[in-house]
Scaffold this motif. Structure first.
Motif, short mmCIF file in Angstrom:
data_model
loop_
_atom_site.label_atom_id
_atom_site.label_comp_id
_atom_site.label_asym_id
_atom_site.label_seq_id
_atom_site.Cartn_x
_atom_site.Cartn_y
_atom_site.Cartn_z
N MET A 15 0.66 -1.29 -0.11
CA MET A 15 0.11 -0.25 0.03
C MET A 15 0.79 1.28 0.26
O MET A 15 0.62 2.14 -0.57
CB MET A 15 -0.96 -0.12 1.12
CG MET A 15 -1.68 1.24 1.44
SD MET A 15 -2.90 0.68 0.15
CE MET A 15 -4.60 1.93 0.90
N ARG A 16 1.82 1.17 0.66
CA ARG A 16 2.92 2.23 0.94
C ARG A 16 3.46 2.74 -0.41
O ARG A 16 3.73 3.79 -0.87
CB ARG A 16 3.76 2.04 2.08
CG ARG A 16 4.72 3.24 2.29
CD ARG A 16 5.51 3.02 3.67
NE ARG A 16 6.12 4.29 3.84
CZ ARG A 16 6.53 4.61 5.13
NH1 ARG A 16 6.05 3.97 6.08
NH2 ARG A 16 6.96 5.80 5.08
N ALA A 17 3.71 1.70 -1.09
CA ALA A 17 4.59 1.58 -2.61
C ALA A 17 3.64 2.37 -3.33
O ALA A 17 4.02 3.19 -4.28
CB ALA A 17 5.03 0.47 -2.77
N ARG A 18 2.36 2.26 -3.38
CA ARG A 18 1.28 2.67 -4.18
C ARG A 18 1.42 4.31 -4.09
O ARG A 18 1.14 4.85 -5.10
CB ARG A 18 0.05 2.15 -4.36
CG ARG A 18 -0.23 0.85 -4.80
CD ARG A 18 -1.91 0.51 -4.77
NE ARG A 18 -2.10 -0.60 -5.56
CZ ARG A 18 -3.03 -1.43 -5.66
NH1 ARG A 18 -3.94 -0.82 -4.71
NH2 ARG A 18 -3.15 -2.36 -6.23
#
Length: 179
Positions: free
Chosen positions: A1-4
């Motif tokens: 999620m953080r990468a998105r």
């Protein structure tokens, strides 16, 4: 999620920079002042010469056209304009200007025997006492353009008057002369 989220922020930043165009990195044209006159501009001391040019149809004589601006608050300045050894002067009042193309209060600066070539550049030297003079490459134009038609130098009239000469002719008479 953080990468998105990081990828979305990076994509949004790339789009924002791309959409702003090159104006972010390039200089603005409105900050660059360009001369858009036919003549040239020079400055010597407290005198600014603007739109200086010469008008000559024949190449023999030339009229200097331009505006002389006196930036001094207190001193009237006599400016010398020299073309090929011939010098003319113009008085410019303090905090004022003289427009040699349109100002009917001032004489024109005509240079007889200037020997200039229409279409060329001529070195003109501007100076006045107390300041270092400056020369400029002044263009020589003709009066063929509409805005310059009334500015060509006029030939100086001569003081010699030539009258027509009548030659007497013998005319026959019809009446005989009585002795």
């Amino acid at each position: 999620m953080r990468a998105r989220v990081l990828v979305s922020v990076a994509v949004a930043a790339t789009i924002a920079i791309g959409a702003s165009g090159c104006a972010f990195w390039t200089p603005q044209d409105t900050k660059t002042i360009k001369q858009i006159t036919d003549g040239v501009n020079v400055t010597t001391g407290k005198i600014d010469v603007r739109n200086a040019l010469l008008i000559s149809d024949s190449g023999d004589d030339a009229r200097f056209i331009g505006t002389l601006i006196n930036n001094s608050d207190t001193d009237d300045i006599t400016v010398s304009v020299e073309i090929g050894g011939d010098t003319e002067t113009v008085d410019v009042p303090a905090s004022s200007h003289v427009d040699l193309a349109n100002d009917k209060k001032h004489d024109t600066l005509d240079f007889a025997d200037a020997k200039v070539t229409p279409g060329s550049l001529v070195k003109v030297y501007f100076s006045y006492p107390g300041a270092e003079g400056v020369s400029g490459s002044v263009p020589v134009l003709t009066s063929s353009q509409e805005e310059y038609q009334t500015l060509a130098p006029t030939s100086t009239p001569t003081s010699e008057i030539t009258l027509p000469v009548e030659t007497p002719s013998a005319t026959p008479t019809d009446t005989p002369i009585n002795p």
